[in-house]
Scaffold this motif. Structure first.
Motif, mmCIF file in Angstrom:
data_model
loop_
_atom_site.group_PDB
_atom_site.id
_atom_site.type_symbol
_atom_site.label_atom_id
_atom_site.label_comp_id
_atom_site.label_asym_id
_atom_site.label_seq_id
_atom_site.Cartn_x
_atom_site.Cartn_y
_atom_site.Cartn_z
ATOM 1 N N ASP A 150 27.295 63.075 -15.188
ATOM 2 C CA ASP A 150 26.049 62.515 -14.694
ATOM 3 C C ASP A 150 26.203 61.025 -14.470
ATOM 4 N N VAL A 151 26.834 60.707 -13.369
ATOM 5 C CA VAL A 151 27.165 59.316 -13.054
ATOM 6 C C VAL A 151 26.359 58.829 -11.852
ATOM 7 N N ARG A 152 25.253 59.495 -11.590
ATOM 8 C CA ARG A 152 24.452 59.140 -10.419
ATOM 9 C C ARG A 152 23.652 57.864 -10.673
ATOM 10 N N PRO A 153 23.655 56.947 -9.735
ATOM 11 C CA PRO A 153 22.855 55.721 -9.899
ATOM 12 C C PRO A 153 21.363 56.050 -9.909
ATOM 13 N N SER A 154 20.586 55.143 -10.482
ATOM 14 C CA SER A 154 19.141 55.361 -10.579
ATOM 15 C C SER A 154 18.389 54.766 -9.396
ATOM 16 N N SER A 155 19.084 54.026 -8.509
ATOM 17 C CA SER A 155 18.424 53.449 -7.336
ATOM 18 C C SER A 155 19.397 53.410 -6.160
ATOM 19 N N VAL A 156 18.834 53.277 -4.942
ATOM 20 C CA VAL A 156 19.668 53.250 -3.746
ATOM 21 C C VAL A 156 18.936 52.466 -2.656
ATOM 22 N N ASN A 157 19.708 51.815 -1.779
ATOM 23 C CA ASN A 157 19.133 51.092 -0.636
ATOM 24 C C ASN A 157 19.056 52.030 0.560
ATOM 25 N N VAL A 158 17.830 52.312 1.032
ATOM 26 C CA VAL A 158 17.636 53.225 2.145
ATOM 27 C C VAL A 158 17.024 52.471 3.328
ATOM 28 N N LEU A 159 17.479 52.821 4.538
ATOM 29 C CA LEU A 159 17.005 52.158 5.748
ATOM 30 C C LEU A 159 15.673 52.785 6.186
ATOM 31 N N LYS A 165 15.395 49.227 1.828
ATOM 32 C CA LYS A 165 14.446 49.200 0.730
ATOM 33 C C LYS A 165 15.060 49.911 -0.476
ATOM 34 N N THR A 166 14.926 49.312 -1.666
ATOM 35 C CA THR A 166 15.463 49.916 -2.885
ATOM 36 C C THR A 166 14.479 50.944 -3.429
ATOM 37 N N VAL A 167 14.941 52.199 -3.519
ATOM 38 C CA VAL A 167 14.083 53.288 -3.993
ATOM 39 C C VAL A 167 14.884 54.175 -4.949
ATOM 40 N N GLY A 168 14.192 55.098 -5.593
ATOM 41 C CA GLY A 168 14.871 56.101 -6.408
ATOM 42 C C GLY A 168 15.541 57.120 -5.514
ATOM 43 N N PRO A 169 16.759 57.569 -5.834
ATOM 44 C CA PRO A 169 17.483 58.505 -4.953
ATOM 45 C C PRO A 169 16.771 59.837 -4.763
ATOM 46 N N ASP A 170 15.898 60.194 -5.719
ATOM 47 C CA ASP A 170 15.190 61.463 -5.590
ATOM 48 C C ASP A 170 14.079 61.410 -4.545
ATOM 49 N N THR A 171 13.821 60.211 -3.996
ATOM 50 C CA THR A 171 12.789 60.075 -2.951
ATOM 51 C C THR A 171 13.389 60.045 -1.549
ATOM 52 N N VAL A 172 14.711 60.035 -1.455
ATOM 53 C CA VAL A 172 15.383 59.943 -0.148
ATOM 54 C C VAL A 172 15.436 61.325 0.501
#
Length: 651
Positions: A150-159, A165-172
């Motif tokens: 479980d090495v998944r980051p808790s945030s990600v930059n989405v276009l 915009k920095t959001v939680g990966p589960d919202t992408v």
């Protein structure tokens, strides 16, 4: 096994969110420390009071007698006893009467009634300490497994709307574009939009060697970007990524019990009530056979018997051994779907392997072109038709052709294991191997049959027009893999391939494989595997790519998917998934299975051996409560230490 502190221990061991290390502001640490104190305080308080009480007893202090002495030891007893008493009542209400909780309660209350106060407190205290160690060891083993994956980051930059915009990966959502900077891990699976980058895949495969990924290729969640800023088009939602599914698979692996573990659990359900009634018999039966029978003496022996017979060392150390095996395998890029498969792999004596993608790299290259047409026209026709296939050979041809425009086709039809047919400008084109040409009655030059490497031929309107020669490369560790399999008790290594028999035999001879069969269609592989399984002494493991070989994987005694981290079919079909594409890890998986089984059997032997010995001594009056504590808690502790050492081993 349920422990009396389980509701506390769960918070203590699992309170911090390992999957999302960036969350929180430091209060999680305070919360964890608070839970540690809450968990261990009763045992610490009881230990201090017990030690002081024993010191007062040894000094024969005047004030420490009668009622005060009883009250003192009761105060020492209650912090560690109350959770056990509560658990005993809870299990009785559920209809599970004869448990180790009831054994401990009866034994210690009996000791208190006999005036053996220090021994009563000591038994309950050390039982509780043993439970705490066991709970911590199990939680650590589970968390080790989880943290490996479980090495998944808790945030990600989405276009979004032209800005990142920095959001939680589960919202992408699927189709959105995310940006990965140098040193950032991909939280989602997707297609690389940038020209190329190098990624560290160690979190997924256990290999530190970087992997170069080019535009259009797949980036998987958990891969670490090593070069520049890159954009990735998301192909799967957070919860559907290959890593998420593998994480779920490994976490669920502990629910699939090995036969040894299931047997011990069933055994404990019979064993615990049996020793209870034997303890009762030990109190009363001697009355009829012993001349100087004394109830107090035989009651004490019976209580010692109860403490010794507690099955917790067996019940906890065995699953802990399997947790350790699953964790050690995960650390080496091998995912077992259950403890039952750790057991199954130790019995494997026949390993059947696919060739392409398992023993060879599956990265084909066009080595030679012979054609009666202009080469550009020939390649355009061939690449256009092969672009409709996902076979590695087809991909090699399309890659060789490059980014040149493809032709317009219709009625493309794939003939499994043979090739493709299509309509091009009112002409019928056939692309495939010699078998397909023979089947369709298309003549071709005889010298083509003399070629050892893979040949893809082309015919237009029933007339041969040329061929390309394709070559694959044997994996670097393939020969060592076969040698290690033989060294680890595998009597027969077999290779099945859809490739030409001449190529199959050449590879088999080079690697030292016992039997090799080529020119096989998928249904022929199934037939060969069934032939091998006709031998009742054969326990067959099949190793393949998990896509074309799904039927054979499902049919074998143990299915192993090789190098297919991104393949949903592999994860679903195989019992074991080898993430790093290295055939040498097949032997590593067998080693881990055998060591795990050896450790489990050692723990069973240790627990039974010591318990039987001390039970005999206790029944004969030669063992006290102190020896009983060692036979129970001491053995459990030694079994735990033995079980967890597998995760420290190097394979």
């Amino acid at each position: 096994m349920t422990t009396p502190q389980s509701h506390i221990k769960e918070d203590h061991c699992c309170g911090r969110d390992h999957a999302h290390p960036h969350h929180g502001d430091g209060h999680d640490h305070d919360h964890g420390d608070h839970n540690k104190i809450k968990t261990y305080f009763p045992a610490i308080a009881s230990l201090l009071l017990l030690v002081l009480g024993i010191v007062f007893d040894q000094l024969a202090l005047e004030f420490f007698k009668n009622e005060l002495r009883l009250v003192w030891y009761l105060i020492a007893y209650l912090p560690v006893a109350l959770p056990v008493v509560k658990e005993a009542f809870a299990t009785i209400l559920k209809g599970d009467i004869f448990t180790e909780f009831l054994l401990m309660v009866l034994a210690t209350i009996g000791a208190l009634a006999l005036g053996e106060y220090p021994e009563a407190v000591a038994v309950m205290l050390f039982y509780t300490i043993g439970e705490l160690f066991q709970g911590a060891a199990v939680a650590k083993a589970k968390n080790n497994i989880k943290s490996l994956l479980d090495v998944r980051p808790s945030s990600v930059n989405v276009l979004r709307n032209g800005n990142y915009k920095t959001v939680g990966p589960d919202t992408v959502e699927i189709g959105e574009v995310i940006q990965l900077k140098v040193g950032e891990k991909a939280p989602l699976d997707g297609e690389l939009l940038s020209e190329s980058s190098s990624f560290n895949t160690a979190a997924l495969t256990g290999e530190s060697r970087p992997k170069n990924i080019r535009k259009g290729e797949i980036v998987l969640a958990g891969m670490l970007n090593l070069e520049g800023v890159v954009n990735v088009k998301v192909g799967k939602r957070f919860e559907d990524s290959a890593l998420s599914r593998i994480l779920e698979m490994v976490q669920n692996a502990t629910s699939k019990k090995a036969k040894t573990e299931l047997f011990i659990r069933k055994f404990a359900k019979v064993y615990t009530p049996l020793v209870f009634f034997l303890a009762v018999a030990l109190v009363f039966l001697p009355y009829f056979f012993v001349a100087d029978y004394e109830f107090r003496t035989w009651l004490y022996r019976s209580l010692v018997f109860l403490v010794i017979s507690c099955p917790c060392a067996l019940v906890i150390s065995i699953p802990l051994g399997y947790f350790g095996g699953i964790g050690a395998a995960s650390k080496n890029g091998i995912l077992f779907k259950g403890a039952n498969y750790l057991d199954a792999i130790t019995k494997v004596n026949t390993v059947v392997m696919d060739k392409t993608g398992t023993l060879t790299r599956g990265i084909f290259e066009v080595k030679k072109i012979e054609t009666l047409l202009p080469e550009d026209r020939f390649l355009a026709i061939l690449a256009t038709i092969e672009s409709h296939s996902t076979h590695p050979i087809a991909k090699a041809i399309v890659s060789y052709y490059g980014n040149k425009p493809l032709l317009s086709l219709n009625e493309v039809k794939e003939i499994s294991g043979h090739g493709l047919t299509a309509k091009l400008d009112y002409t019928e084109v056939v692309v495939g191997n010699a078998k397909l040409f023979e089947k369709l009655g298309i003549k071709y030059p005889n010298e083509i049959d003399l070629e050892v490497e893979t040949i893809v031929m082309v015919a237009i309107d029933g007339a041969y027009v040329g061929y390309v020669l394709i070559a694959d490369q044997i994996k670097q560790d393939a020969k060592d893999a076969v040698t290690d399999l033989h060294a680890n008790g595998v009597a027969k290594v077999v290779m099945l391939s859809g490739d030409k028999t001449s190529i199959t035999h050449k590879v088999a001879a080079e690697l030292g494989i016992d039997f090799a069969y080529g020119d096989l269609l998928p249904e022929h592989k199934v037939e060969k595997l069934e032939e091998l399984r006709d031998d009742t002494s054969a326990v067959v493991a099949f190793v393949g790519d998990g896509i074309n070989d799904a039927p054979v994987l499902a049919l074998s005694d143990l299915g192993m998917a090789m190098g297919t981290l991104g393949s949903d079919i592999a994860i679903e079909t195989a019992d074991v998934v080898i993430q790093n594409d290295m055939p040498s890890r097949i032997a590593t998986a067998i080693k881990i299975g055998k060591i795990t089984k050896r450790i489990v059997y050692q723990n069973i032997g240790l627990a039974f051996g010591v318990k039987v010995l001390v039970l005999i001594l206790g029944a004969g009056g030669l063992a006290t409560m102190w020896e009983a504590v060692f036979a129970d808690v001491g053995v459990a502790f030694l079994a735990i230490l033995n079980a967890v050492r597998i995760q420290r081993m190097k394979f």
